[in-house]
Design a protein around this motif. Structure first.
Motif, mmCIF file in Angstrom:
data_model
loop_
_atom_site.group_PDB
_atom_site.id
_atom_site.type_symbol
_atom_site.label_atom_id
_atom_site.label_comp_id
_atom_site.label_asym_id
_atom_site.label_seq_id
_atom_site.Cartn_x
_atom_site.Cartn_y
_atom_site.Cartn_z
ATOM 1 N N THR A 1 0.843 -1.170 0.000
ATOM 2 C CA THR A 1 0.000 0.000 0.000
ATOM 3 C C THR A 1 0.889 1.234 0.000
ATOM 4 O O THR A 1 1.815 1.333 0.796
ATOM 5 C CB THR A 1 -0.898 0.009 1.244
ATOM 6 N N ILE A 2 0.584 2.178 -0.859
ATOM 7 C CA ILE A 2 1.372 3.402 -0.964
ATOM 8 C C ILE A 2 0.620 4.553 -0.319
ATOM 9 O O ILE A 2 -0.548 4.785 -0.603
ATOM 10 C CB ILE A 2 1.679 3.732 -2.437
ATOM 11 N N PHE A 3 1.314 5.285 0.541
ATOM 12 C CA PHE A 3 0.844 6.540 1.107
ATOM 13 C C PHE A 3 1.825 7.603 0.650
ATOM 14 O O PHE A 3 3.020 7.332 0.503
ATOM 15 C CB PHE A 3 0.851 6.490 2.642
ATOM 16 N N THR A 4 1.351 8.814 0.440
ATOM 17 C CA THR A 4 2.243 9.887 0.022
ATOM 18 C C THR A 4 1.744 11.221 0.528
ATOM 19 O O THR A 4 0.637 11.326 1.045
ATOM 20 C CB THR A 4 2.386 9.908 -1.522
ATOM 21 N N GLU A 18 -2.623 9.961 -12.425
ATOM 22 C CA GLU A 18 -1.478 9.424 -13.161
ATOM 23 C C GLU A 18 -0.779 8.262 -12.463
ATOM 24 O O GLU A 18 -0.189 7.411 -13.119
ATOM 25 C CB GLU A 18 -0.461 10.537 -13.438
ATOM 26 N N LEU A 19 -0.844 8.233 -11.141
ATOM 27 C CA LEU A 19 -0.139 7.189 -10.397
ATOM 28 C C LEU A 19 -1.071 6.167 -9.766
ATOM 29 O O LEU A 19 -0.620 5.164 -9.225
ATOM 30 C CB LEU A 19 0.752 7.825 -9.319
ATOM 31 N N GLY A 20 -2.366 6.455 -9.780
ATOM 32 C CA GLY A 20 -3.340 5.512 -9.244
ATOM 33 C C GLY A 20 -3.361 5.403 -7.730
ATOM 34 O O GLY A 20 -3.825 4.407 -7.182
ATOM 35 N N ILE A 21 -2.883 6.443 -7.045
ATOM 36 C CA ILE A 21 -2.892 6.427 -5.584
ATOM 37 C C ILE A 21 -4.258 6.911 -5.107
ATOM 38 O O ILE A 21 -4.759 7.937 -5.554
ATOM 39 C CB ILE A 21 -1.765 7.311 -5.014
ATOM 40 N N LYS A 22 -4.853 6.168 -4.203
ATOM 41 C CA LYS A 22 -6.176 6.523 -3.697
ATOM 42 C C LYS A 22 -6.125 7.811 -2.876
ATOM 43 O O LYS A 22 -5.171 8.043 -2.135
ATOM 44 C CB LYS A 22 -6.744 5.393 -2.848
#
Length: 90
Positions: A1-4, A18-22
């Motif tokens: 899972t990616i968080f940013t 563009e990156l598909g991060i929720k």
């Protein structure tokens, strides 16, 4: 899972598209202190520190990454700095 983290709503929208991060995994940090960011990121991750963190900004963001990395977590940065002081390295 990616968080940013993102500095603006526009940046967050780019990351979503563009990156598909929720959206629920993007923290817009404008106006927040490092301490507030730390608290909110950990809350977003269900109260857990992160297994891996990546610093693409340096300075205080590097400190933030180290604060939210778990005990056995991995830390990586692509930002060289003249001097960097973090208490664990004293």
């Amino acid at each position: 899972t990616i968080f940013t983290v993102a500095g603006s709503e526009k940046s967050a929208q780019f990351m979503q598209k563009e990156l598909g991060i929720k959206k629920k995994r993007i923290l817009i940090y404008r106006g927040l202190t490092i301490e507030q960011m730390e608290k909110q990121l950990i809350e977003m991750n269900e109260g857990r520190l992160f297994d891996a963190v990546f610093d693409f900004v340096g300075s205080e963001m590097k400190n933030l990454c180290l604060k939210v990395a778990g005990f056995s977590g991995h830390f990586s940065t692509c930002v060289p700095e003249e001097s960097f002081d973090y208490p664990i390295w004293k």
